[in-house]
Design a protein around this motif. Sequence first.
Motif, short mmCIF file in Angstrom:
data_model
loop_
_atom_site.label_atom_id
_atom_site.label_comp_id
_atom_site.label_asym_id
_atom_site.label_seq_id
_atom_site.Cartn_x
_atom_site.Cartn_y
_atom_site.Cartn_z
N THR A 22 -31.06 37.60 29.00
CA THR A 22 -29.72 37.97 28.52
C THR A 22 -28.73 36.84 28.81
N GLN A 23 -28.74 36.36 30.04
CA GLN A 23 -27.77 35.33 30.44
C GLN A 23 -28.14 33.96 29.87
N ALA A 24 -29.43 33.66 29.74
CA ALA A 24 -29.83 32.37 29.19
C ALA A 24 -29.36 32.23 27.74
N ARG A 25 -29.43 33.33 27.00
CA ARG A 25 -28.97 33.28 25.60
C ARG A 25 -27.47 33.04 25.54
N MET A 26 -26.73 33.63 26.48
CA MET A 26 -25.29 33.41 26.53
C MET A 26 -25.00 31.92 26.84
N LEU A 27 -25.74 31.36 27.81
CA LEU A 27 -25.51 29.96 28.19
C LEU A 27 -25.90 29.02 27.04
N GLN A 35 -32.65 27.38 25.52
CA GLN A 35 -33.32 28.35 26.40
C GLN A 35 -34.83 28.17 26.26
N LEU A 36 -35.50 27.87 27.38
CA LEU A 36 -36.97 27.78 27.37
C LEU A 36 -37.51 28.94 28.19
N SER A 37 -37.98 29.97 27.52
CA SER A 37 -38.55 31.15 28.19
C SER A 37 -40.06 31.07 28.09
N THR A 38 -40.74 30.91 29.23
CA THR A 38 -42.21 30.85 29.16
C THR A 38 -42.76 32.21 28.72
N GLY A 39 -42.07 33.30 29.03
CA GLY A 39 -42.51 34.61 28.54
C GLY A 39 -42.51 34.63 27.01
N ASP A 40 -41.41 34.14 26.39
CA ASP A 40 -41.34 34.10 24.92
C ASP A 40 -42.40 33.17 24.34
N LEU A 41 -42.59 32.00 24.99
CA LEU A 41 -43.59 31.04 24.49
C LEU A 41 -44.99 31.64 24.57
N LEU A 42 -45.26 32.37 25.66
CA LEU A 42 -46.58 33.00 25.80
C LEU A 42 -46.75 34.14 24.79
N GLY A 87 -30.56 19.27 26.77
CA GLY A 87 -30.48 19.98 28.04
C GLY A 87 -31.11 21.35 27.90
N VAL A 88 -31.66 21.87 29.00
CA VAL A 88 -32.43 23.12 28.91
C VAL A 88 -32.07 24.11 30.02
N ILE A 89 -32.30 25.38 29.69
CA ILE A 89 -32.23 26.45 30.69
C ILE A 89 -33.64 27.00 30.82
N LEU A 90 -34.25 26.86 31.98
CA LEU A 90 -35.60 27.37 32.19
C LEU A 90 -35.51 28.82 32.63
N ASP A 91 -36.08 29.70 31.80
CA ASP A 91 -36.01 31.16 32.01
C ASP A 91 -37.45 31.66 32.24
N GLY A 92 -37.79 31.93 33.51
CA GLY A 92 -39.15 32.40 33.80
C GLY A 92 -40.11 31.30 34.19
N PHE A 93 -39.63 30.11 34.37
CA PHE A 93 -40.42 28.97 34.83
C PHE A 93 -39.54 28.12 35.73
N PRO A 94 -40.00 27.63 36.88
CA PRO A 94 -41.30 27.89 37.47
C PRO A 94 -41.39 29.27 38.11
N ARG A 95 -42.62 29.72 38.35
CA ARG A 95 -42.86 31.03 38.95
C ARG A 95 -43.79 30.95 40.14
N THR A 96 -44.31 29.75 40.41
CA THR A 96 -45.14 29.53 41.60
C THR A 96 -44.76 28.16 42.16
N THR A 97 -45.17 27.92 43.41
CA THR A 97 -44.87 26.61 44.00
C THR A 97 -45.59 25.50 43.24
#
Length: 225
Positions: A22-27, A35-42, A87-97
Amino acid sequence: MEAMTKSAVLILLGPPGAGKGTQARMLEEKFGLIQLSTGDLLRAAVANNTRAGQQAKAVMEAGELVSDEIVTAILRDRLAEPDCARGVILDGFPRTTVQAEALDTLLAETGRKINAAISLEVDDSEMITRISGRFTCGTCGEGYHDSFKQPATANTCDKCDGTEMKRRADDNAETVAQRLVAYHDQTAPLIAYYDAKDALQRLNAMGAIDDIASELSAMTQRAIA
Ligand code: AP5
């Protein structure tokens, strides 16, 4: 649109339903960042039945994390596309170290750095309320909620007038519970990871969508100036 540093990299951290999308789309709209959402890409990979999508499908339905190799490869390819130079907003990445370290390497290779990792903080019970009422426009992806954000005309998207609304397959109670476990076990440690790098900013995300958007805009403005 606000002025910004070229190739800014903003990370939105937070559990399922925290409001990252929600907020990434606003930004994206306000600052021109992508907006780069790994959930959407997957989900697109699954819909297109690609090799990565075939491997990811069952994992996502179980509420577990897709392998670092698959997700990092998908993110690397998308990040290399020309529009991401804005420029990018990473939404859902990274999710592990492992993903966070891979991102550091990837950004160093392209002369970029993280401007801020903003942690959207919400209670577990609020996440479940938010996820259970979520639906999106099947045409443009605009997000809605049964209680908190309904379209002005029922079943018609405010943004594109689309009339096909969708609910996600992994938004059922059992899968959401597993997604929360995955978040606490594997993703929450990234808060300390970015704190140690002096990149972490915390945002109490328990308020109304517009109030959080105002605060997040101000934080973003400072981070990318
Ligand atoms: P992903 O698609 O990233 O899902 P998630 O992290 O579980 O996050 P959500 O999309 O559920 O929530 P959100 O924070 O974006 O909330 P939203 O803005 O929609 O990942 C799905 C799966 O893909 C994972 O389980 C995993 O299998 C895989 N995956 C993805 N990335 C991966 C990675 N990097 N590594 C490995 N696997 C990966 O908001 C939710 C609802 O609440 C909406 O209806 C919205 O309208 C409403 N809302 C938002 N803010 C508010 C508010 N302030 N008040 C009231 N309602 C609100």
